[in-house]
Scaffold this active site. Structure first.
Site, PDB file in Angstrom:
ATOM      1  N   SER A   1       3.739  -2.384  10.193  1.00 34.87           N
ATOM      2  CA  SER A   1       5.247  -2.220  10.238  1.00 34.87           C
ATOM      3  C   SER A   1       5.640  -3.543   9.637  1.00 34.87           C
ATOM      4  CB  SER A   1       5.547  -1.871  11.691  1.00 34.87           C
ATOM      5  OG  SER A   1       5.299  -0.506  12.032  1.00 34.87           O
TER       6      SER A   1
ATOM      7  N   GLU B   1      -5.372  -5.078  10.602  1.00 36.30           N
ATOM      8  CA  GLU B   1      -4.060  -4.024  10.684  1.00 36.30           C
ATOM      9  C   GLU B   1      -4.267  -3.306  12.248  1.00 36.30           C
ATOM     10  OE1 GLU B   1      -2.176  -2.803   6.712  1.00 36.30           O
ATOM     11  OE2 GLU B   1      -3.912  -1.535   6.879  1.00 36.30           O
TER      12      GLU B   1
ATOM     13  N   ASN C   1       0.840  -1.147  -0.065  1.00 34.49           N
ATOM     14  CA  ASN C   1      -0.030  -0.045  -0.014  1.00 34.49           C
ATOM     15  C   ASN C   1       0.931   1.377   0.034  1.00 34.49           C
ATOM     16  OD1 ASN C   1      -1.771   2.375   0.520  1.00 34.49           O
ATOM     17  ND2 ASN C   1      -2.283   1.311   2.475  1.00 34.49           N
ATOM     18  N   TRP C   2       0.981   1.725  -1.216  1.00 39.20           N
ATOM     19  CA  TRP C   2       1.902   2.876  -1.206  1.00 39.20           C
ATOM     20  C   TRP C   2       1.452   4.308  -0.363  1.00 39.20           C
ATOM     21  CZ3 TRP C   2       3.259   2.947  -7.163  1.00 39.20           C
ATOM     22  CH2 TRP C   2       4.012   1.752  -7.661  1.00 39.20           C
ATOM     23  N   LYS C   3       0.120   4.392  -0.204  1.00 38.24           N
ATOM     24  CA  LYS C   3      -0.565   5.523   0.490  1.00 38.24           C
ATOM     25  C   LYS C   3      -0.416   6.639  -0.431  1.00 38.24           C
ATOM     26  CE  LYS C   3      -0.058   3.120   5.007  1.00 38.24           C
ATOM     27  NZ  LYS C   3       0.104   3.218   6.298  1.00 38.24           N
TER      28      LYS C   3
ATOM     29  N   GLY D   1       2.665   2.353  10.885  1.00 39.66           N
ATOM     30  CA  GLY D   1       3.669   3.471  10.676  1.00 39.66           C
ATOM     31  C   GLY D   1       4.447   3.696  12.121  1.00 39.66           C
TER      32      GLY D   1
ATOM     33  N   GLY E   1       3.003  -1.273   4.445  1.00 42.68           N
ATOM     34  CA  GLY E   1       2.998   0.275   3.977  1.00 42.68           C
ATOM     35  C   GLY E   1       4.153   0.675   3.597  1.00 42.68           C
ATOM     36  N   GLY E   2       5.061   1.213   4.565  1.00 44.38           N
ATOM     37  CA  GLY E   2       6.326   2.030   4.273  1.00 44.38           C
ATOM     38  C   GLY E   2       7.368   0.954   3.748  1.00 44.38           C
TER      39      GLY E   2
ATOM     40  N   GLU F   1      -6.654   4.529   8.477  1.00 47.01           N
ATOM     41  CA  GLU F   1      -6.422   5.888   7.931  1.00 47.01           C
ATOM     42  C   GLU F   1      -7.661   6.502   7.427  1.00 47.01           C
ATOM     43  OE1 GLU F   1      -3.071   5.518   5.551  1.00 47.01           O
ATOM     44  OE2 GLU F   1      -1.777   4.766   7.517  1.00 47.01           O
TER      45      GLU F   1
ATOM     46  N   HIS G   1      -9.486   1.107   5.341  1.00 50.13           N
ATOM     47  CA  HIS G   1      -8.382   1.241   5.986  1.00 50.13           C
ATOM     48  C   HIS G   1      -8.337   2.207   7.260  1.00 50.13           C
ATOM     49  CE1 HIS G   1      -3.913   2.473   6.459  1.00 50.13           C
ATOM     50  NE2 HIS G   1      -3.596   1.484   5.899  1.00 50.13           N
TER      51      HIS G   1
HETATM   52  P1  13P Z   1       3.107   0.499   7.485  1.00 50.73           P
HETATM   53  O1  13P Z   1       3.628  -0.774   7.100  1.00 50.73           O
HETATM   54  O2  13P Z   1       3.871   1.566   7.156  1.00 50.73           O
HETATM   55  O3  13P Z   1       3.052   0.298   9.132  1.00 50.73           O
HETATM   56  O4  13P Z   1       1.636   0.439   7.017  1.00 50.73           O
HETATM   57  C1  13P Z   1       0.821  -0.513   7.069  1.00 50.73           C
HETATM   58  C2  13P Z   1      -0.458  -0.137   6.178  1.00 50.73           C
HETATM   59  O5  13P Z   1      -1.263   0.870   6.864  1.00 50.73           O
HETATM   60  C3  13P Z   1      -0.688  -0.846   5.244  1.00 50.73           C
HETATM   61  O6  13P Z   1      -1.830  -0.631   4.889  1.00 50.73           O
END
Ligand code: 13P
Length: 254
Positions: free
Chosen positions: A214, A168, A10-12, A174, A235-236, A98, A96
């Site tokens: 993470s 999640e 997930n590149w966000k 994050g 994510g990251g 967020e 999600h």
């Molecule tokens: P991180 O891997 O950066 O913690 O993000 C997880 C995430 O929200 C994937 O959708």
């Protein structure tokens, strides 16, 4: 049932169009004919068209990061399920954390999005997870059960097969704090029991449940070694090709 690990990045709100297209080309070349793992990426809306073209026929899934709950209409600035389907997406992230926490998306809205996605054969990656406060108050199961009940309301067993659930924990996103693999496994097991009660054991066993929060190359192996973890939502560590490929590599041995 043996399932291939399903690893999604997930590149966000990251990368430029050029970087995203380059990433997609390199990912395609690196994975080539490897098929021990099902792989996917979630680029920004405005990159989807180009990236779907790059990945067409590769077996690599492309997911949108969100959709609106209505099929079409006067919703300035929103993107519909059919629009992302039309450019070639196979999946869409829904609920999600967020979106839930920054944009106040509630279970009923999430449920409507899941239904509209399914109506155009777009597979939802339905995210659930508790906050740190809720975990400390020992409310994890209560929260997850409510999110599942609200998000999946009115969805038939046939359609559940097209849904991926991503656990999640909000406190792990994050933050560099990963859930202990055993703790994550326990929540996954709870999710699978919920699906078993609602939809039967066969459906529950075939359901993909990903872990996200993470995830890095260093912890991907321990997470994937858990029996209830079928894949990862990264994510990251997914915005650098190298670390994403390392995670895919680790997952391919499970
Ligand atoms: P991180 O891997 O950066 O913690 O993000 C997880 C995430 O929200 C994937 O959708």
């Amino acid at each position: 049932m043996i399932k291939k690990p399903f690893i999604v990045g997930n590149w966000k709100m990251n990368l430029t169009l050029r970087e995203g297209v380059e990433f997609a080309k390199s990912l395609r070349n690196s994975l080539n004919d490897r098929n021990e793992v099902i792989c996917g990426i979630c680029p920004s809306f405005v990159f989807l068209n180009d990236i779907c073209k790059v990945l067409k026929g590769s077996g690599i899934c492309v997911a949108a990061q969100n959709i609106h709950s209505e099929k079409n209409g006067a919703y300035t600035g929103e993107i519909s399920a059919i629009m992302v389907k039309e450019v070639g997406c196979t999946h869409v992230l829904i609920g999600h954390s967020e979106r839930r926490h920054i944009f106040n998306e509630a279970d009923a809205f999430i449920n409507a999005k899941i239904k509209v996605a399914l109506s155009v054969n777009l597979k939802p990656i339905f995210c659930v997870g508790e906050t740190l406060h809720e975990r400390e108050d020992e409310k994890t199961r209560y929260v997850i059960e409510n999110q599942l009940t609200g998000g999946l309301r009115g969805i038939s067993a046939d359609h559940i097969r097209d849904i991926v659930i991503a656990y999640e924990p909000v406190w792990a996103i994050g933050t560099g704090k990963t859930a202990l693999p055993q703790d994550a496994n326990e929540v996954h097991s709870f999710i699978r029991s919920f699906i078993t009660v609602e939809y039967g054991i066969d459906t529950a066993n075939s359901l993909y449940i990903q872990y996200g929060g993470s995830v890095k190359p260093e912890n991907a192996g321990d997470l994937m070694a858990q029996p209830e973890i079928d894949g990862l939502l990264v994510g990251g560590a997914s915005i650098q090709l190298e670390s994403f490929l390392e995670i895919v590599e680790v997952a391919s041995t499970h």
